[in-house]
Design a protein around this motif. Structure first.
Motif, PDB file in Angstrom:
ATOM      1  N   VAL A  53      24.962  -1.211   1.397  1.00  0.00           N
ATOM      2  CA  VAL A  53      23.635  -1.119   1.997  1.00  0.00           C
ATOM      3  C   VAL A  53      22.601  -0.817   0.909  1.00  0.00           C
ATOM      4  CG1 VAL A  53      22.258  -0.114   3.837  1.00  0.00           C
ATOM      5  CG2 VAL A  53      24.770  -0.097   4.023  1.00  0.00           C
ATOM      6  N   ILE A  99      25.160  -5.424   4.371  1.00  0.00           N
ATOM      7  CA  ILE A  99      24.408  -5.078   5.571  1.00  0.00           C
ATOM      8  C   ILE A  99      22.975  -5.586   5.489  1.00  0.00           C
ATOM      9  CG2 ILE A  99      23.707  -3.178   7.074  1.00  0.00           C
ATOM     10  CD1 ILE A  99      26.761  -3.730   6.912  1.00  0.00           C
ATOM     11  N   ILE A 100      22.328  -5.448   4.342  1.00  0.00           N
ATOM     12  CA  ILE A 100      21.002  -5.999   4.113  1.00  0.00           C
ATOM     13  C   ILE A 100      21.166  -7.311   3.349  1.00  0.00           C
ATOM     14  CG2 ILE A 100      18.714  -5.599   3.127  1.00  0.00           C
ATOM     15  CD1 ILE A 100      19.549  -3.733   5.475  1.00  0.00           C
ATOM     16  N   CYS A 121      18.717  -7.377   8.470  1.00  0.00           N
ATOM     17  CA  CYS A 121      19.927  -6.561   8.653  1.00  0.00           C
ATOM     18  C   CYS A 121      20.973  -7.458   9.299  1.00  0.00           C
ATOM     19  CB  CYS A 121      19.628  -5.345   9.522  1.00  0.00           C
ATOM     20  SG  CYS A 121      21.061  -4.259   9.764  1.00  0.00           S
ATOM     21  N   ILE A 126      14.214  -6.578  10.306  1.00  0.00           N
ATOM     22  CA  ILE A 126      14.224  -5.145  10.026  1.00  0.00           C
ATOM     23  C   ILE A 126      12.950  -4.514  10.599  1.00  0.00           C
ATOM     24  CG2 ILE A 126      14.193  -3.408   8.194  1.00  0.00           C
ATOM     25  CD1 ILE A 126      15.758  -5.369   6.448  1.00  0.00           C
ATOM     26  N   ARG A 133      14.639   1.506  11.753  1.00  0.00           N
ATOM     27  CA  ARG A 133      15.192   0.765  10.619  1.00  0.00           C
ATOM     28  C   ARG A 133      16.519   1.358  10.166  1.00  0.00           C
ATOM     29  NH1 ARG A 133      11.152   1.402   7.547  1.00  0.00           N
ATOM     30  NH2 ARG A 133      11.923   3.046   6.168  1.00  0.00           N
ATOM     31  N   GLN A 136      19.267   0.878  12.824  1.00  0.00           N
ATOM     32  CA  GLN A 136      19.762  -0.495  12.858  1.00  0.00           C
ATOM     33  C   GLN A 136      20.880  -0.715  11.850  1.00  0.00           C
ATOM     34  OE1 GLN A 136      17.402  -3.648  10.969  1.00  0.00           O
ATOM     35  NE2 GLN A 136      17.497  -4.802  12.869  1.00  0.00           N
ATOM     36  N   ARG A 137      20.675  -0.224  10.617  1.00  0.00           N
ATOM     37  CA  ARG A 137      21.712  -0.444   9.608  1.00  0.00           C
ATOM     38  C   ARG A 137      22.935   0.425   9.854  1.00  0.00           C
ATOM     39  NH1 ARG A 137      18.083  -0.179   4.510  1.00  0.00           N
ATOM     40  NH2 ARG A 137      16.825  -1.341   5.991  1.00  0.00           N
TER      41      ARG A 137
END
Length: 266
Positions: A53, A99-100, A121, A126, A133, A136-137
């Motif tokens: 991440v 993840i990103i 994401c 995002i 934010r 979400q991750r």
């Protein structure tokens, strides 16, 4: 001091697993055209799963520094290091979840990494709101974690700090409160960094610390995790850790080496 970071970090780049594998049996588009093809050069991390991440992204660039009249955006450098780390892990047989993601910006060798808001994401936009934010991750990591059957699953978060311009920092590490395995991994990375500094700059030392911190992403993700701050984006010396592509690669190499050691101890 001007040549310090480049000379030290580049010292790791003699690893047999370089950035341009000759075999093309594996392909990851997220790495970009130049680096998408890679060869699995060992099985040292076979059976391990990682959730990588990079900090911020999308509408949030993170902290911003100035370098030779240009802006340095935290999310772009954290993402480049994450991609390089993921590639090294995959070359050693690991399973990696990014993840990103940015569909256009792969691994880049430029000093100035232009900012964009394309990051998602895992394909989802995002949010600008910080809590949304981060949640979400965390949800994405936990969703993948529940599906994976590996007995060794680790999350790695990479950020860039922002402090006063005269505050030079070494890479430092956080783990979740009470996480003995997170602390163990953080300590392993710290030891690896210290040994490399001792080898290439024996009089310089390494002051990167390991501590527990109740960060949202550490508190709300399931896998054992480590959180790295790779430097002060405002400091001229720390900026060399970011703007020199070989240094970004070396950071990935060092983290990978430490993870291999931790995996062997599992």
């Amino acid at each position: 001091m001007k040549k310090f970071l480049c000379l030290i970090l580049c010292g790791l780049l003699c690893f047999p697993s370089g950035m341009t594998g000759k075999k093309k049996g594996h392909y990851e588009p997220l790495f970009g055209k130049k680096y998408a093809s890679y060869a699995v050069t060992s099985s040292s991390l076979k059976g391990a799963t990682f959730y990588l991440v990079s900090g911020h992204g999308g509408p949030d660039p993170g902290c911003i520094g100035k370098y030779r009249g240009k802006e340095l955006h935290e999310d772009e450098y954290a993402y480049d290091i994450i991609l390089r780390l993921g590639r090294e892990l995959m070359k050693r047989g690991a399973k990696v979840h990014f993840i990103i993601q940015d569909a256009k910006d792969g691994i880049r060798d430029q000093a100035i990494l232009n900012n964009s808001k394309r990051e998602t994401c895992m394909g989802k936009a995002i949010p600008l709101n910080q809590v949304a934010r981060l949640q979400q991750r965390c949800d994405a990591v936990n969703r993948m974690y529940r599906k994976d059957k590996s007995s060794y699953k680790r999350a790695v978060f990479i950020h860039v700090d922002s402090r006063a311009r005269n505050n030079q920092t070494d890479v430092y590490f956080y783990h979740a409160p009470g996480s003995s395995k997170g602390k163990q991994l953080a300590r392993e990375i710290q030891r690896t960094f210290r040994s490399k500094y001792d080898r290439h700059q024996p009089n310089r030392g390494f002051d990167g610390t390991v501590s527990e911190r109740n960060l949202f992403v550490l508190r709300n993700t399931t896998p054992v995790a480590v959180f790295l701050e790779v430097g002060n984006i405002q400091n001229a010396q720390d900026q060399k850790r970011l703007v020199i592509a070989d240094n970004r690669q070396a950071l990935a190499n060092w983290i990978t080496l430490a993870i291999e050691k931790d995996y062997r101890k599992r």
